[in-house]
Design an enzyme around this catalytic site. Sequence first.
Site: not given
Length: 308
Positions: A88, A148, A151, A175
């Site tokens: 990212r 998150d 998930r 993140h």
Amino acid sequence: MNRKVTVVGAGNVGATLAQRMADRELADVVLIDIVEGMPQGKGLDIQEAAPVEGSDARIIGTNDYKDTAGSEVVVITAGIARKPGMSRDDLLNTNCKIVKDCTENILKHSPNTVLMVVSNPLDAMCQVAYKVSGLPKHRVFGMAGVLDSARMRSFIALELGVSVENVHAFVLGGHGDTMVPLPRFSTVAGVPITELLPKERVDAIVQRTANGGAEIVSLLKTGSAYYAPSSSTAEMVDAVLKDKHKVLPCCCYLEGEFGVKGLYVGVPAQLGAKGVEKIWQIKLTADEQAALDKSAAAVKELVGILKL
Ligand SMILES: NC(=O)c1ccc[n+]([C@@H]2O[C@H](COP(=O)([O-])OP(=O)(O)OC[C@H]3O[C@@H](n4cnc5c(N)ncnc54)[C@H](O)[C@@H]3O)[C@@H](O)[C@H]2O)c1
């Protein structure tokens, strides 16, 4: 309907978010992008689904920020997404310019908006939007923790063969690879997973959660996840529009909470009409605090590169 939500960036996350909000009749939706015709086409397509979905929400696609005027909530999803092998953080400089540009344009037409950021690297992009907008901290925050946690909830439900509705999970921190899933606060019908699963299975779930975005990127090969990210963002928009006072893990500006100062990091936050109403300061163990410190340090390093 006359409540308005703008989604900046009509790509995978933005368009799917617009669709979810329109289907749920959360608000009228404006979808804006720099690519000509594309947001108009996607907006019209979503609008044409409305009779079948039973939704009276109005959707428009546009390239003109004038159409976004008076938005109660704006979600920035504009920017480039990861490709296989990219982290990212590799998106930093490109997305910084894009988020800056979007924030400036949005504020000209919706000075009273609540601003939610989705573009990556998420924590640094929140910092950019906060700095550029000049808005109070409670009105600028980011989506990552809900995704998150979703998930992690999925992996726990699959592992134990129970309903996802029974499962809560908590993920804190930035993140990125250093995010901090907290098994102690992750429960099935109120029972911590640390009492339900052996340590190695808990560790595997934690590891898969931290790697959740990369797992999807490596399967898709082009682009990154968008179904779960758009669901997660829609939950946050819903909490604001309905003034729900809902506690969700969000990327918030911290001024000493959890020992972090002057930085956006993921923490449990209570969301309502004003945005972030309160940060829930839970007591962490020494190990959990050390993991959060490490994650915050990684965010700080990234933000430092931007020289905001
Ligand atoms: N926070 C999270 O948990 C999370 C989850 C998924 C994706 N993301 C991030 O969200 C972003 C969007 O992902 P995606 O899959 O939708 O990407 P995408 O490439 O499908 O869409 C991005 C869109 O942004 C548009 N855009 C670029 N510059 C713009 C500008 N200046 N103004 C308006 N629009 C502009 C592009 O034209 C494109 O349509 C990425 O940065 C991705 O990494 C974050």
